[in-house]
Design an enzyme around this catalytic site. Structure first.
Site, mmCIF file in Angstrom:
data_model
loop_
_atom_site.group_PDB
_atom_site.id
_atom_site.type_symbol
_atom_site.label_atom_id
_atom_site.label_comp_id
_atom_site.label_asym_id
_atom_site.label_seq_id
_atom_site.Cartn_x
_atom_site.Cartn_y
_atom_site.Cartn_z
ATOM 1 N N ARG A 16 14.725 -92.196 -121.783
ATOM 2 C CA ARG A 16 16.009 -92.852 -122.003
ATOM 3 C C ARG A 16 16.925 -91.866 -122.724
ATOM 4 N NH1 ARG A 16 14.841 -97.683 -125.603
ATOM 5 N NH2 ARG A 16 17.059 -98.087 -125.286
ATOM 6 N N SER A 18 19.010 -92.537 -125.455
ATOM 7 C CA SER A 18 19.401 -92.798 -126.847
ATOM 8 C C SER A 18 18.992 -91.628 -127.734
ATOM 9 C CB SER A 18 18.744 -94.082 -127.353
ATOM 10 O OG SER A 18 17.352 -93.887 -127.547
ATOM 11 N N LYS A 89 5.537 -99.155 -127.876
ATOM 12 C CA LYS A 89 5.783 -100.595 -128.047
ATOM 13 C C LYS A 89 6.600 -101.176 -126.892
ATOM 14 C CE LYS A 89 9.906 -99.949 -130.927
ATOM 15 N NZ LYS A 89 10.854 -100.496 -129.933
ATOM 16 N N ASP A 90 7.352 -100.331 -126.165
ATOM 17 C CA ASP A 90 8.169 -100.804 -125.042
ATOM 18 C C ASP A 90 7.408 -100.828 -123.725
ATOM 19 O OD1 ASP A 90 10.421 -101.041 -126.684
ATOM 20 O OD2 ASP A 90 11.088 -98.994 -126.271
ATOM 21 N N THR A 161 18.038 -108.754 -136.714
ATOM 22 C CA THR A 161 16.962 -108.145 -135.940
ATOM 23 C C THR A 161 16.913 -108.828 -134.580
ATOM 24 O OG1 THR A 161 14.577 -107.755 -135.755
ATOM 25 C CG2 THR A 161 15.249 -109.728 -136.941
ATOM 26 N N SER A 163 14.061 -108.628 -132.834
ATOM 27 C CA SER A 163 12.616 -108.757 -132.608
ATOM 28 C C SER A 163 12.144 -110.161 -132.952
ATOM 29 C CB SER A 163 11.865 -107.731 -133.462
ATOM 30 O OG SER A 163 10.509 -108.071 -133.594
ATOM 31 N N ARG A 165 9.080 -110.985 -133.225
ATOM 32 C CA ARG A 165 7.963 -110.782 -134.162
ATOM 33 C C ARG A 165 8.485 -110.682 -135.587
ATOM 34 N NH1 ARG A 165 6.590 -106.229 -136.781
ATOM 35 N NH2 ARG A 165 8.118 -105.091 -135.530
ATOM 36 N N ARG A 166 9.512 -109.850 -135.796
ATOM 37 C CA ARG A 166 10.072 -109.714 -137.134
ATOM 38 C C ARG A 166 10.703 -111.015 -137.593
ATOM 39 N NH1 ARG A 166 12.764 -104.027 -135.409
ATOM 40 N NH2 ARG A 166 11.095 -102.601 -136.070
ATOM 41 N N ARG A 183 22.033 -105.461 -131.492
ATOM 42 C CA ARG A 183 21.666 -104.477 -130.474
ATOM 43 C C ARG A 183 22.317 -103.142 -130.812
ATOM 44 N NH1 ARG A 183 20.102 -105.826 -125.374
ATOM 45 N NH2 ARG A 183 19.631 -103.591 -125.297
ATOM 46 N N GLY A 184 21.972 -102.125 -130.045
ATOM 47 C CA GLY A 184 22.527 -100.797 -130.266
ATOM 48 C C GLY A 184 21.483 -99.852 -130.799
ATOM 49 N N ASN A 185 21.785 -98.554 -130.747
ATOM 50 C CA ASN A 185 20.839 -97.574 -131.262
ATOM 51 C C ASN A 185 20.797 -97.626 -132.789
ATOM 52 O OD1 ASN A 185 23.033 -95.994 -132.251
ATOM 53 N ND2 ASN A 185 23.236 -94.971 -130.274
ATOM 54 N N VAL A 186 19.928 -96.832 -133.370
ATOM 55 C CA VAL A 186 19.722 -96.890 -134.826
ATOM 56 C C VAL A 186 21.017 -96.617 -135.577
ATOM 57 C CG1 VAL A 186 18.542 -95.814 -136.776
ATOM 58 C CG2 VAL A 186 17.275 -96.328 -134.675
ATOM 59 N N THR A 188 24.116 -96.991 -134.619
ATOM 60 C CA THR A 188 25.047 -98.103 -134.439
ATOM 61 C C THR A 188 24.698 -99.257 -135.363
ATOM 62 O OG1 THR A 188 25.462 -97.521 -132.128
ATOM 63 C CG2 THR A 188 25.916 -99.795 -132.786
ATOM 64 N N ARG A 189 23.420 -99.574 -135.459
ATOM 65 C CA ARG A 189 22.999 -100.690 -136.320
ATOM 66 C C ARG A 189 23.287 -100.394 -137.789
ATOM 67 N NH1 ARG A 189 17.560 -103.289 -133.531
ATOM 68 N NH2 ARG A 189 18.105 -102.745 -131.391
ATOM 69 N N CYS A 291 6.679 -107.310 -124.494
ATOM 70 C CA CYS A 291 6.945 -106.827 -125.848
ATOM 71 C C CYS A 291 7.899 -107.740 -126.612
ATOM 72 C CB CYS A 291 7.502 -105.396 -125.807
ATOM 73 S SG CYS A 291 9.043 -105.231 -124.870
#
Length: 343
Positions: A16, A18, A89-90, A161, A163, A165-166, A183-186, A188-189, A291
């Protein structure tokens, strides 16, 4: 592997686009070039369905499996790439016919990290300075002191989040929290957190921060290139937040009938991590795969045995289990723990 012949063509690593995906793939690229200096390796960036669906919540149960992997797998099947590098994880537990998980990297920090604004920084911030962004928040931003944990967040705090799970584990511990998707890359968040008062904290994976060369200093401040100032971070132990299956490991997917790619993977594979994630992925597969489902599993090698803790929020109430097995029976361990939490 017939190096003379192989040196005549380039071997492509699909990924990907990112910042995190590229950082991870470049780690694998360096390992490939170091282990096989006679071969030519290059990165091929491919946009996935998950990258295109930025407005869709990852918690949506109707999302297809392989959201971040399908296009990379198609590139392998069509011989447009030779290895696909994933955040493990993906990667779905059931792979397309003709493909296999060839190798996994040594695991990085498996923990999740709670990140929030620094109250002291906000107090000292000049008026109209918005942590490096031109998009000021309409909701007042609040910060917290260094070392604030999940249990110490104020009542009704909002945590971002995507997730399940989280979310489930946060709400189990603190039912009063408000969970919102993000959403968004690290980067961006983190910028959204710094600039927007609509949420108080975000939870991210420690491994992702590490691979982007972000660090948590002695005071708890998050440091790194191109991220806003004034953010604090607290790692959450696996006991407090059970990681997702495969968290902090990279997976290298290849064609099942490609001996060259297999030889590369044989050199790159970290056996202890592979044994651990074999148990975790067997658990996830037995729980129905995907996932996005609210389950967690974390395995560790201890003296030739795999010990794993799991949690499931698929039923009316949370169910936890823990057990160990010989390392060569890791898959059986995953199946057994899945049966236990499904009772």
């Amino acid at each position: 592997m017939g190096a003379g012949l192989m040196a005549e063509r380039t071997l492509y690593l699909a990924t990907r686009g990112s910042a995190l995906a590229l950082a991870q793939t470049n780690l694998v690229l360096e390992q490939c070039r170091a282990a096989f200096p006679e071969l030519r390796f290059e990165v091929k960036v491919i946009k996935t369905t998950g990258d295109k669906l930025q407005a869709v919540s990852l918690a949506d149960a109707h999302l297809p499996k392989g959201l971040f992997t399908k296009e990379l797998e198609n590139a392998l099947l069509e011989s447009q790439a030779d290895l696909a590098v994933h955040s493990l994880k993906d990667l779905p537990t059931e792979l397309p016919k003709g493909l296999k998980l060839g190798a996994v990297s040594a695991r990085a920090d498996v923990r999740d990290v709670l990140i929030y604004r620094d109250a002291a920084f906000l107090a000292s911030e000049p008026k109209h300075e918005w942590a490096g962004t031109s998009q000021p928040s309409r909701t007042p931003r609040r910060g917290f002191s260094a070392g604030t944990t999940v249990s110490q967040l104020p009542e009704g705090a909002t945590v971002a989040t995507s997730s399940t799970r989280r979310s489930a584990q946060l709400l189990e511990r603190r039912p009063d929290l408000k969970i919102v998707p993000i959403r968004g890359n690290v980067g961006t968040r983190l910028n959204k957190l710094a600039a927007q008062g609509e949420f108080d904290a975000v939870v991210l994976a420690a491994a992702g921060l590490e691979r982007l060369r972000f660090q948590i200093d002695a005071r708890g401040a998050l440091r790194g290139e191109n991220i806003p100032n004034g953010l604090l971070a607290v790692p959450l132990s696996p006991a407090e937040m059970v990681p997702c299956v495969g968290q902090a490991a990279l997976g290298i997917e290849i064609r099942a009938n490609d001996p060259v790619a297999q030889q590369i993977c044989d050199r790159l594979n970290d056996k202890p991590t592979m044994q651990c994630v074999t148990a975790e992925r067997a658990f996830l597969r037995a729980m129905g795969g995907g996932c996005q489902i609210p389950v967690g599993a974390y395995a560790q090698i201890e003296g030739g045995r795999v010990r794993m803790q799991v949690v499931s929020f698929l039923g009316a109430c949370p169910r936890r289990a823990e057990a160990e097995e010989m390392a060569d029976r890791a898959e059986e361990l995953g199946d057994r723990l899945a049966r236990e939490v499904r009772k």
